[in-house]
Each structure stands twice: as structure tokens, then as C-alpha cells.
Design a protein around this motif. Sequence first.
Motif, short mmCIF file in Angstrom:
data_model
loop_
_atom_site.label_atom_id
_atom_site.label_comp_id
_atom_site.label_asym_id
_atom_site.label_seq_id
_atom_site.Cartn_x
_atom_site.Cartn_y
_atom_site.Cartn_z
N ILE A 77 0.66 -1.11 0.24
CA ILE A 77 0.18 0.12 -0.12
C ILE A 77 0.93 1.30 0.07
O ILE A 77 1.62 1.48 0.91
CB ILE A 77 -0.91 -0.11 1.18
CG1 ILE A 77 -1.88 -1.21 1.10
CG2 ILE A 77 -1.66 1.37 1.23
CD1 ILE A 77 -2.69 -1.18 2.49
N TRP A 114 -3.27 6.12 -0.35
CA TRP A 114 -4.63 5.80 0.29
C TRP A 114 -5.34 6.99 0.23
O TRP A 114 -4.67 8.43 0.61
CB TRP A 114 -4.40 5.01 1.41
CG TRP A 114 -4.29 5.90 2.66
CD1 TRP A 114 -4.82 6.49 3.63
CD2 TRP A 114 -2.94 6.10 3.10
NE1 TRP A 114 -4.36 7.23 4.49
CE2 TRP A 114 -2.91 6.79 4.34
CE3 TRP A 114 -1.70 5.75 2.59
CZ2 TRP A 114 -1.84 7.45 4.96
CZ3 TRP A 114 -0.61 6.09 3.26
CH2 TRP A 114 -0.81 6.94 4.18
N THR A 125 -5.77 12.46 -0.41
CA THR A 125 -4.84 11.36 -0.82
C THR A 125 -3.61 11.61 -0.34
O THR A 125 -2.81 12.50 -0.42
CB THR A 125 -4.87 11.06 -2.20
OG1 THR A 125 -6.37 11.05 -2.94
CG2 THR A 125 -4.41 10.09 -2.78
#
Length: 80
Positions: free
Chosen positions: A49, A52, A59
Motif C-alpha cells: 500500500i 490511500w 490522498t
Amino acid sequence: MSQEEKRLKLEYKADWYGRTVSAISQWFPSSKMYSNCGEMYSGKWSLAIRTWSCECGITHDRDQNAATNIHTESLRLLVT
């Protein structure tokens, strides 16, 4: 070179150039804290990741978010 020796060398160089060193805890949750709103992510992060979106609509890039949080925490420690 030990961690203590590295820290002392860094502090010496910072003093030489008129700078200040601020060390934060290795357990400070720099990646799990959203730098915009201060909320904490309570789940597990996968290293896959990289970005996000927070509930506040921002973001985040994982590395930039962590760097912002580390900078903010180091400034907070210098003031207290």
C-alpha cells in the motif's frame, strides 16, 4: 559504529553548523497517522500500500505522509 556514537556525531555536526537534532521514538506511528487530520489507522499496513485516501478527502503518499509526521513530531518535541 554504535547507535550512540552515530547520534553523538550527528549532534556534534549539527552544533557545528548551528542546527538542532531532535530524535523521536522508534515506536512513533509515523505511517499510521494521517498527517492532515491526525486520525490513526488501526489496521495492519501492507508494504504494497503506497497511497490511500483519508476520510477527510486527502490522498496520502505513504512515504510523504510519514516524513510529514516525523517532521511535525520533531518540531513538537523541540518546543516542549
